[in-house]
Design an enzyme around this catalytic site. Structure first.
Site, PDB file in Angstrom:
ATOM      1  N   GLY A   6       0.838  -1.198   0.000  1.00 48.84           N
ATOM      2  CA  GLY A   6       0.000   0.000   0.000  1.00 48.84           C
ATOM      3  C   GLY A   6       0.873   1.248   0.000  1.00 48.84           C
ATOM      4  CB  ILE A  35       1.762   2.499  12.126  1.00 47.10           C
ATOM      5  CG1 ILE A  35       3.144   1.849  12.264  1.00 47.10           C
ATOM      6  CG2 ILE A  35       1.876   3.999  11.898  1.00 47.10           C
ATOM      7  CD1 ILE A  35       3.956   2.296  13.445  1.00 47.10           C
ATOM      8  CD  GLU A  71      -1.997  11.862  24.682  1.00 47.94           C
ATOM      9  OE1 GLU A  71      -2.971  11.374  24.128  1.00 47.94           O
ATOM     10  OE2 GLU A  71      -1.083  12.436  24.044  1.00 47.94           O
ATOM     11  CG  HIS A  93      -3.526  10.965  20.730  1.00 53.10           C
ATOM     12  ND1 HIS A  93      -2.362  11.129  21.447  1.00 53.10           N
ATOM     13  CD2 HIS A  93      -3.157  10.961  19.439  1.00 53.10           C
ATOM     14  CE1 HIS A  93      -1.341  11.219  20.613  1.00 53.10           C
ATOM     15  NE2 HIS A  93      -1.805  11.122  19.384  1.00 53.10           N
TER      16      HIS A  93
END
Lengths: 398, 290
Positions: free
Chosen positions: B18, B96, B209, B248
């Protein structure tokens, strides 16, 4: 993605969860028609008029009222539709009510006293499993229950590969102190609710209250449903339920341009690549005496068109006194981002009325700084993170 | 030693042919990473970027002795790709892909629980052991070899931290991007534990975070483990409003314990050297290593 009560109830109902029935209306006339239809369908005499906005605590703000006849349906709907509803979960200005849900009265008298419970389905991030959280203390703010009477909150974690087992549904019903018909009704309710949660790819269900009626039916009187946006590609019909009127218009525009933007109250706008660095940049703005005006992640490609869109969005906020661009170039080269900033600046001209501090670090950072310094534009360049913060402080102090 | 990946890792790329897979696999190979092939169902037997393409991960394990996989498969198919790797006996799976439905990850987490495999991510920049293996999308040149380990939920903030550490004259053993999703394979605590047990790592940078309790859990473990190595901590999102998603999906401030302030207090109470400014990470590393 958050849904309105009536939309959440539609989803629940489609999976066999018993709900308090209702019809949504946008005008008082529609509300009266809805009330008539509901009386035909359900036999209800009274009606509950409920404001449909994305915020909890609607009753406290006067957004949920009982109508005992059609004149009251008309007058109450007229009051609620178009009002700015202020609840503990809205801003001080409140939220505009565009729709009301005309619902059947389910607190009718009967053999037993009605009783209310609390139930939610959500992910336990610590274990990576979904769980049902429930309490005998329905109709109350669950945070208050958690604080004052934590022993009245129960949880039931569900094995992802097996799903909710019958014994777990029975446990919930027993812990809520039910027996007889209501017990059986509750086990059915819990199973259907969990199935609905899984099949709809939701990230949270909150049903408060779950009602036991005077004739031992168990039903959802309210429904707060949040869908997992990442799974919406599997549910085109749910995706169409998005009500853009409930969202910040600037955020909607940013989303359409592929930017991840959240509007905030401060005076320094920022444009950053990566969510973590964007949050870190907001924190640094605060450290240097400013307040972040937004969160904006431009993602991997920061070309001129994207930078220009981003600047345009940031500058819509009249409180913005400076813009900090913070890009850590990896795969994205800093000189290309710098060119994007310069091009955007040039094309926007007079529209840019505040100082721009541009910090570019990483791949080709030196070339990028030169490009900006030699552009003749009023862009303040920086390479180190702290240096950028100091320049923001300087600009704010001036 | 370094952790998770090194020059001897036999790495395959899922989603090899890809556009994302092709670009990043090329970068990894240029860096000198030992990529032994890739998997794209239906393209087995072909060659891509000078490496063999296999139809299944099992075939890549059998024919190329693959033990590590990096996944660039689109979100709708990524969960399946992770489970395929786990089933084929891959030891380290680095995913990922961003935007995998949470429900899919709930299944993945349960599926791999009793498999002899470690998942890193999803929605992460990957893992790099400088001069040995870059198994991710990070810019390799920022990471110089050294003695500081990095654990982070964020991509660009990892690069920022590595850059600051290097500019203070130190380097990196292994940098681990654990990802910012609500469900991830390797937790902050697990990543910190690996680095704590790594001989070459002398200090650790831990970047978290808002949202969840991963950093608090890691900090409590660090103290219980006797604060064997200095840990520098930063929590992004001190200025984030409650109840909003900041990029996120995992970064929503929920209860009182997962705000940046609460996390920073827990970290400090457990002996972590907390910096409130993301620009001071490098300085603090230099301070604790003196």
């Amino acid at each position: 993605m958050n849904l309105h009560e009536y939309q959440g109830k539609e989803i629940l109902n489609s999976f066999g969860v018993r709900i308090q029935r209702g019809i949504v209306a946008s005008t008082p006339a529609e509300a009266v028609e809805a009330a008539k239809k509901l009386t035909e369908d359900t036999g209800t005499g009274w009606h509950v008029i409920k404001a449909q906005v994305h915020a909890g605590g609607r009753g406290k703000g006067g957004g949920v009222k009982l109508a005992k006849n059609l004149d009251e349906v008309q007058s109450i709907s007229d009051d609620i539709l178009g009002m700015m509803l202020i609840t503990p979960q809205t801003s001080a200005e409140g939220k505009l009510v565009n729709q009301v849900l005309v619902a059947e009265d389910v607190y009718y008298p009967g053999d037993e006293e009605p009783d209310e419970y609390y139930m939610s389905v959500l992910l336990n991030r610590a274990t990576g499993k979904n769980m049902i959280m429930y309490s005998t203390e329905g109709g109350m703010d669950i945070e208050t229950v958690a604080e004052e009477t934590p022993h009245l909150i129960f949880t039931e974690e569900v094995d992802p590969l097996l799903g909710l087992m019958p014994f777990q549904a029975r446990k919930v019903a027993f812990n809520l102190g039910l027996s007889g018909v209501a017990f059986k009704e509750m086990t059915k309710f819990v199973s259907a609710l969990y199935t609905a949660y899984i099949k709809s790819d939701s990230s949270m269900f909150e049903i408060n209250p779950v009602l036991k009626t005077s004739d031992s039916k168990i039903m959802a009187v309210d429904a707060k449903v949040s869908l997992d946006e990442n799974a919406l590609y599997r549910h085109k019909d749910y995706a169409a339920m998005r009500d853009l009127r409930e969202e910040n218009p600037i955020e909607v525009e940013a989303k359409a341009a592929g930017l991840n933007y959240v509007d905030l109250d401060g005076n320094v706008g920022c444009m950053v690549n990566g969510a973590g660095l964007a949050m870190g940049t907001m924190d640094l703005i605060k450290e240097s005496g400013g307040e972040p005006a937004n969160f904006l992640d431009v993602g991997g490609t920061a070309d001129a068109a994207r930078v220009e869109t981003a600047f345009g969005i940031i500058l819509k906020d009249p409180n913005v006194k400076a813009i900090l661009v913070n890009i850590f170039g990896g795969i994205v080269r800093c000189d290309r981002v710098a060119q994007g900033v310069v091009d955007a600046y040039q094309s926007m001209g007079d529209k840019i009325t505040v100082p721009i501090i541009c910090r570019l670090q990483g791949t080709n950072a030196v070339e990028a700084k030169e490009l900006i310094d030699n552009s003749g534009m009023e862009i303040i360049s920086a390479t180190e993170f702290q240096e950028a913060a100091d320049k923001v402080a300087e600009v704010l102090g001036a | 030693m370094s952790v998770l990946v090194n020059k001897n890792s036999n790495i395959i790329v899922q989603g090899f042919t890809g556009s994302e897979g092709t670009f990043h696999a090329g970068q990894m190979i240029d860096y000198g990473t030992n990529v032994v092939g890739g998997v794209t169902p239906g393209k087995g037997g072909q060659e891509h970027l000078g490496k063999p393409v296999f139809n299944t991960v099992a075939e890549a394990v059998e024919k190329a002795a693959a033990d590590t996989s990096i996944i660039f498969v689109p979100p709708a198919f990524a969960a399946d790709a992770i489970m395929e790797s786990a089933d084929a006996g891959i030891k380290v799976i680095i995913c990922i892909t961003e935007g995998i439905p949470t429900a899919d990850m709930v299944k993945v987490k349960a599926y791999i629980a009793d498999k002899d495999t470690r998942l890193v991510g999803p929605n992460c920049p990957g893992v790099i052991t400088p001069d040995e293996a870059k198994v991710g999308i990070m810019p390799g040149f920022i990471f110089k070899k050294g003695k500081v380990g990095i654990v982070s939920k964020s991509g660009t903030l990892t690069y920022e931290a590595a850059d600051q550490v290097v500019k203070q004259g130190f380097g990196i053993t292994t940098a681990i991007g654990i990802g910012g999703d609500p469900i991830i394979g390797t937790t902050t605590k697990e990543a910190v534990e690996m680095l704590m047990n790594d001989d070459e790592t002398e200090a650790i940078v831990m970047i978290g975070e808002i949202g969840g309790n991963l950093e608090a859990e890691a900090a409590q473990w660090i103290k219980a483990d006797g604060n064997r190595k200095p840990v520098v901590g930063f929590i992004a999102g001190q200025t984030a409003p409650a109840g909003r998603t900041m990029g996120h999906a995992g970064a929503i401030v929920g209860g009182a314990d997962d705000t940046a302030q609460a996390k920073m207090e827990i970290l400090a109470a457990n002996g972590v050297h907390v910096v409130s400014s993301p620009a001071k990470i490098g300085e603090m590393v230099a301070k604790v290593l003196k």
